[in-house]
Scaffold this motif. Sequence first.
Motif, PDB file in Angstrom:
ATOM      1  N   LEU A 144      -0.873  -5.312  -4.792  1.00 22.96           N
ATOM      2  CA  LEU A 144      -2.195  -5.418  -4.185  1.00 22.96           C
ATOM      3  C   LEU A 144      -3.264  -5.603  -5.247  1.00 22.96           C
ATOM      4  O   LEU A 144      -3.180  -5.019  -6.327  1.00 22.96           O
ATOM      5  CB  LEU A 144      -2.538  -4.133  -3.423  1.00 22.96           C
ATOM      6  N   ARG A 203       0.838  -1.205   0.000  1.00 21.03           N
ATOM      7  CA  ARG A 203       0.000   0.000   0.000  1.00 21.03           C
ATOM      8  C   ARG A 203       0.873   1.255   0.000  1.00 21.03           C
ATOM      9  O   ARG A 203       0.610   2.211  -0.712  1.00 21.03           O
ATOM     10  CB  ARG A 203      -0.914  -0.005   1.229  1.00 21.03           C
ATOM     11  N   ARG A 225      -6.394  -4.021  -1.288  1.00 18.00           N
ATOM     12  CA  ARG A 225      -6.412  -2.598  -0.920  1.00 18.00           C
ATOM     13  C   ARG A 225      -7.573  -2.317   0.041  1.00 18.00           C
ATOM     14  O   ARG A 225      -7.413  -1.616   1.039  1.00 18.00           O
ATOM     15  CB  ARG A 225      -6.512  -1.720  -2.167  1.00 18.00           C
ATOM     16  N   THR A 226      -8.725  -2.891  -0.235  1.00 17.28           N
ATOM     17  CA  THR A 226      -9.884  -2.705   0.649  1.00 17.28           C
ATOM     18  C   THR A 226      -9.588  -3.254   2.045  1.00 17.28           C
ATOM     19  O   THR A 226      -9.873  -2.603   3.054  1.00 17.28           O
ATOM     20  CB  THR A 226     -11.124  -3.399   0.047  1.00 17.28           C
ATOM     21  N   ASN A 248      -6.872  -1.095   3.877  1.00 26.56           N
ATOM     22  CA  ASN A 248      -7.439   0.214   4.239  1.00 26.56           C
ATOM     23  C   ASN A 248      -8.369   0.091   5.443  1.00 26.56           C
ATOM     24  O   ASN A 248      -8.360   0.952   6.333  1.00 26.56           O
ATOM     25  CB  ASN A 248      -8.162   0.848   3.053  1.00 26.56           C
TER      26      ASN A 248
END
Length: 157
Positions: free
Chosen positions: A106, A56, A111-112, A115
């Motif tokens: 990713l 990330r 990513r979800t 995050n």
Amino acid sequence: MSETDPAQVPGELTDRLTEVFDLVGPLYRRAQRKVEQDAPIEGLSVGVRAVLNLLREHGPMTVPQMGRAQALSRQFVQRMSNDAAERGLVEFVANPAHKRSSLIRLTGDGRTAINAVMDRERAVLRQVGGDLTEAEVAACLRVLSRLLRLLDDVEVD
């Protein structure tokens, strides 16, 4: 400070730096347990979380790059990357700079997931309270960074 070695840290300061190390270990272990307690939400282990967060922050990386960045063995990073790939959180892609060392990047799901973890961690960190100043946090980061650089040559593998 010693006149023969201006870089030498005086004894009292050395003792205080020892206190820093004494706090960093339990802090790390407690943070690790907190991540693992919250793991059922995203199903992330601490190791997979570390891989996802590196990607990330830095974009696609190789296993050796991630290992060096986190002072972790390549074997551990490979296992965590494989775990993440099995869950569809990362994917291995061709590396134009090195045929035998794939880039790991990713996926949207990855990513979800990272995050969501970072948002939860930030919510916990907001509870620290308002008595810390930016200058104190900057000083803490400076000290920890200096200590990390001191230990940069420690072998991981």
